[in-house]
Write an enzyme that holds these catalytic residues in place. Sequence first.
Site, short mmCIF file in Angstrom:
data_model
loop_
_atom_site.label_atom_id
_atom_site.label_comp_id
_atom_site.label_asym_id
_atom_site.label_seq_id
_atom_site.Cartn_x
_atom_site.Cartn_y
_atom_site.Cartn_z
N ARG A 1 7.31 -54.85 43.94
CA ARG A 1 6.00 -55.16 43.48
C ARG A 1 5.73 -56.47 43.35
O ARG A 1 4.78 -57.05 42.53
CB ARG A 1 5.88 -54.52 42.19
CG ARG A 1 6.08 -53.09 42.11
CD ARG A 1 5.11 -52.21 42.92
NE ARG A 1 5.51 -50.85 43.08
CZ ARG A 1 6.34 -50.21 43.85
NH1 ARG A 1 6.96 -50.91 44.65
NH2 ARG A 1 6.50 -48.96 43.62
N SER B 1 0.97 -47.42 37.61
CA SER B 1 1.96 -48.03 36.62
C SER B 1 1.50 -49.29 36.00
O SER B 1 1.16 -50.06 36.67
CB SER B 1 3.29 -48.18 37.40
OG SER B 1 3.94 -46.92 37.72
N GLU C 1 2.62 -54.56 35.82
CA GLU C 1 2.54 -54.67 37.15
C GLU C 1 0.81 -54.74 37.33
O GLU C 1 0.30 -55.28 38.43
CB GLU C 1 2.67 -53.30 37.60
CG GLU C 1 2.63 -52.90 39.30
CD GLU C 1 3.27 -51.57 39.53
OE1 GLU C 1 4.43 -51.28 39.39
OE2 GLU C 1 2.59 -51.04 40.55
C1 LIG Z 1 -3.41 -42.64 40.43
C2 LIG Z 1 -2.85 -44.07 40.94
C3 LIG Z 1 -1.45 -43.63 41.53
C4 LIG Z 1 -0.73 -44.86 41.90
N1 LIG Z 1 0.33 -44.83 42.50
C5 LIG Z 1 1.11 -45.90 42.88
C6 LIG Z 1 2.04 -46.03 43.69
O1 LIG Z 1 2.89 -44.83 43.81
N2 LIG Z 1 2.73 -47.01 44.25
C7 LIG Z 1 2.34 -48.12 43.91
O2 LIG Z 1 2.90 -49.14 44.31
N3 LIG Z 1 0.78 -48.34 43.25
C8 LIG Z 1 0.46 -47.17 42.92
N4 LIG Z 1 -0.89 -47.34 42.16
C9 LIG Z 1 -1.31 -48.62 42.11
C10 LIG Z 1 -2.23 -49.18 43.12
O3 LIG Z 1 -2.99 -48.13 43.79
C11 LIG Z 1 -1.56 -49.86 44.22
O4 LIG Z 1 -1.13 -51.20 43.36
C12 LIG Z 1 -2.68 -50.50 45.19
O5 LIG Z 1 -1.58 -51.16 46.40
C13 LIG Z 1 -3.66 -51.47 44.90
O6 LIG Z 1 -4.48 -51.68 46.08
P1 LIG Z 1 -6.19 -51.84 45.68
O7 LIG Z 1 -6.71 -51.94 47.11
O8 LIG Z 1 -6.61 -50.85 44.74
O9 LIG Z 1 -5.93 -53.07 44.91
P2 LIG Z 1 -7.03 -53.86 43.83
O10 LIG Z 1 -6.81 -52.94 42.57
O11 LIG Z 1 -8.19 -53.90 44.42
O12 LIG Z 1 -6.21 -55.27 43.55
C14 LIG Z 1 -5.02 -55.42 42.98
C15 LIG Z 1 -4.59 -56.97 43.31
O13 LIG Z 1 -4.39 -56.97 44.46
C16 LIG Z 1 -5.40 -58.16 45.11
N5 LIG Z 1 -5.70 -57.91 46.50
C17 LIG Z 1 -6.47 -56.54 46.63
N6 LIG Z 1 -6.90 -56.87 48.20
C18 LIG Z 1 -6.61 -58.00 48.55
C19 LIG Z 1 -6.67 -58.83 49.66
N7 LIG Z 1 -7.30 -58.11 50.90
N8 LIG Z 1 -6.44 -59.89 49.76
C20 LIG Z 1 -5.80 -60.59 48.57
N9 LIG Z 1 -5.57 -60.17 47.50
C21 LIG Z 1 -5.85 -58.47 47.54
C22 LIG Z 1 -6.53 -58.32 44.02
O14 LIG Z 1 -7.09 -59.50 43.98
C23 LIG Z 1 -5.64 -57.92 42.68
O15 LIG Z 1 -4.83 -58.92 42.14
C24 LIG Z 1 -1.47 -46.16 41.57
C25 LIG Z 1 -2.78 -46.24 41.38
C26 LIG Z 1 -3.31 -45.11 40.70
C27 LIG Z 1 -4.78 -45.23 40.13
#
Ligand SMILES: Cc1cc2nc3c(=O)[nH]c(=O)nc-3n(C[C@H](O)[C@H](O)[C@H](O)COP(=O)(O)OP(=O)(O)OC[C@H]3O[C@@H](n4cnc5c(N)ncnc54)[C@H](O)[C@@H]3O)c2cc1C
Length: 290
Positions: free
Chosen positions: A163, A214, A284
């Site tokens: 992570r 998480s 996280e």
């Molecule tokens: C129901 C549920 C289940 C989940 N299951 C998992 C799982 O199984 N495994 C897991 O690892 N995670 C899980 N997650 C957490 C989440 O989905 C992941 O961390 C996902 O990768 C976040 O992506 P996002 O596009 O939503 O990022 P965001 O939430 O929009 O951003 C998260 C971080 O990433 C940065 N970021 C995003 N895009 C960029 C970019 N293009 N350039 C630079 N920085 C960027 C943002 O600035 C921020 O700091 C889950 C979440 C939910 C709600």
Amino acid sequence: MSLKIKRNIPLAPYTTLKIGGIADYFTECKTEEEVIEALLFASEKKMPYYILSGGSNVLVSDAGFRGIIIKIKTLTLRIDGAKVSSEAGVSLPLLAKKTTGHGLSGLEFGIGVPGTVGGAVYGNAGAFGQETKDVVNSVCIARRETDSKIAEFSNEMCEFAYRDSIFKRHKDWIILSAVFTLKKDSKENCEKRMMEMLKNKTTNQPMGELAAGSIFKNPPVTPAWRLIDEAGMRGAYFGNAKVSTQHANYFINTGGATAADFLALIRLIKDKVQEKCGIQLEEEIQFVGF
Ligand SMILES: Cc1cc2nc3c(=O)[nH]c(=O)nc-3n(C[C@H](O)[C@H](O)[C@H](O)COP(=O)(O)OP(=O)(O)OC[C@H]3O[C@@H](n4cnc5c(N)ncnc54)[C@H](O)[C@@H]3O)c2cc1C
């Protein structure tokens, strides 16, 4: 300038927790050129900026964000043999479906991760023994300090760990796209694995609730949910933020929760786990505007 910049936009609708105050400025970028334009706008105005993608791993402050939120909505995806080139805004569940549909293995876990490619690279998302780092070949980024010039990072340069990646230490870098190298398998095998992961996820995690995945990273020996359980905190709540009874490392917005509720619950759980188990949990979830 093709970029549309809006003023005073509430951020809650852009997050899976449905929490967060108003951003002074907000823009949605549908092309890489628009991302660069947004970066230049922020540089010229000497304005702080924050990248928001799927909003599925963030807690946005009740006070919102003083600066510009750059929302990534770039959606180009190319599959060429086992090589997959994806812009940062492509949804991970969609990528999982498309790649398994082509008989490509390595991103099946993405079916249960409601974020984007950019978010997955940033946090090295993973599940069920698969991680983003295992299939990333290279990543393209834009950086303010190099006059918005685009740089290509190899997998090694991304410094991936559990992570974690170099991008967490350079929050102003913008991930534009990634190239993945996947393994060939039969379409049936890939889709079966993906559907098993989805079934496991919907059975064991509160997928239909307002959550952000998480809250804490898993410490090396014991998963965070077990420590929270051992500390007797499953189902604990503060205001309208609640530790899920289904999976103790998920915190739920039960309706009308504030970021302050979540922050207080996070602090409470960390203190209790430290007190009862002697382990310091590390978040996280990413904090915006605090
Ligand atoms: C129901 C549920 C289940 C989940 N299951 C998992 C799982 O199984 N495994 C897991 O690892 N995670 C899980 N997650 C957490 C989440 O989905 C992941 O961390 C996902 O990768 C976040 O992506 P996002 O596009 O939503 O990022 P965001 O939430 O929009 O951003 C998260 C971080 O990433 C940065 N970021 C995003 N895009 C960029 C970019 N293009 N350039 C630079 N920085 C960027 C943002 O600035 C921020 O700091 C889950 C979440 C939910 C709600």
